[in-house]
Design an enzyme around this catalytic site. Structure first.
Site, PDB file in Angstrom:
ATOM      1  N   HIS A  60       3.438   4.721   2.832  1.00 57.42           N
ATOM      2  CA  HIS A  60       2.296   3.805   2.861  1.00 57.42           C
ATOM      3  C   HIS A  60       2.024   3.298   1.456  1.00 57.42           C
ATOM      4  CE1 HIS A  60       0.174   7.525   1.751  1.00 57.42           C
ATOM      5  NE2 HIS A  60      -0.861   6.792   1.389  1.00 57.42           N
ATOM      6  N   HIS A  62      -1.273   1.402  -1.124  1.00 58.33           N
ATOM      7  CA  HIS A  62      -2.648   0.986  -1.350  1.00 58.33           C
ATOM      8  C   HIS A  62      -2.634  -0.064  -2.450  1.00 58.33           C
ATOM      9  CE1 HIS A  62      -4.169   4.511   0.814  1.00 58.33           C
ATOM     10  NE2 HIS A  62      -3.406   5.277   0.049  1.00 58.33           N
ATOM     11  N   TYR A 148       5.742   4.491  -9.136  1.00 63.62           N
ATOM     12  CA  TYR A 148       5.452   3.329  -8.296  1.00 63.62           C
ATOM     13  C   TYR A 148       3.955   3.047  -8.224  1.00 63.62           C
ATOM     14  CZ  TYR A 148      10.098   4.855  -6.948  1.00 63.62           C
ATOM     15  OH  TYR A 148      11.397   5.280  -6.969  1.00 63.62           O
TER      16      TYR A 148
END
Length: 175
Positions: A60, A62, A148
């Site tokens: 996932h 954000h 990342y």
């Protein structure tokens, strides 16, 4: 079918969470980080935003986006981004009957979470949440060790120190 009402504010500042359809044990986003970067580049080339903060985890991501003045169309940006990424990734994921009928890939969850940032405190809390997420998920002991994320940019700007929220300082145990 449900109709989802989204808070759309022109020029808004938004926090997003976007998930892969199959999260457990899936590392597609970090395994194919260059594809994801290319999907962001292609999307923002035609539909610009300012991405203030971001973190990509294996399953996932954000981010916080500032939309341009007069523009509230973040849904088209997410549709394009997911589509660009999906076209770059080799087929092979599990697809539900529903997705097969609709000719859809099975990479992304269909929906995503968005939150309109209310004020400076809300903004600061979401930026912290984004940057701390790799530690929260047990991927690294120090926020600075996760490659990342936009954390290093924030360190260069003097907002954080390199050792901000590291497990060594907080005494937290990794799971």
């Amino acid at each position: 079918m449900r109709t989802y009402l989204r808070n759309r504010t022109a020029g808004g500042l938004y926090f997003f969470t976007v998930n892969l359809a199959e999260r457990r044990g899936n590392t597609l986003l970090t395994d194919r980080i260059e594809y994801l970067r290319e999907a962001f580049r292609r999307t923002f080339a035609t539909h610009p935003v300012v991405m203030n903060a971001a973190v990509v985890l294996p399953d996932h991501l954000h981010c916080i986006w500032q939309l341009p003045p007069g523009d509230d169309d973040y849904p088209v940006r997410w549709r394009l981004l997911k589509s660009h990424f999906s076209r770059l990734v080799e087929p092979g994921e599990r697809r539900s009957e529903s997705r097969l009928r609709k000719g859809e890939r099975g990479i992304w969850q269909r929906r995503y979470w968005e939150h309109l940032i209310r004020d400076e405190q809300d903004y600061a809390q979401h930026v912290d949440y984004i940057h701390y997420n790799p530690v929260k998920h047990g991927l690294v002991a120090r926020v600075a060790d996760w490659p990342y994320s936009t954390f290093s940019r924030w360190v260069k700007r003097g907002v954080y120190t390199e050792d901000w929220a590291s497990n060594e300082l907080t005494g937290m145990e990794m799971e």
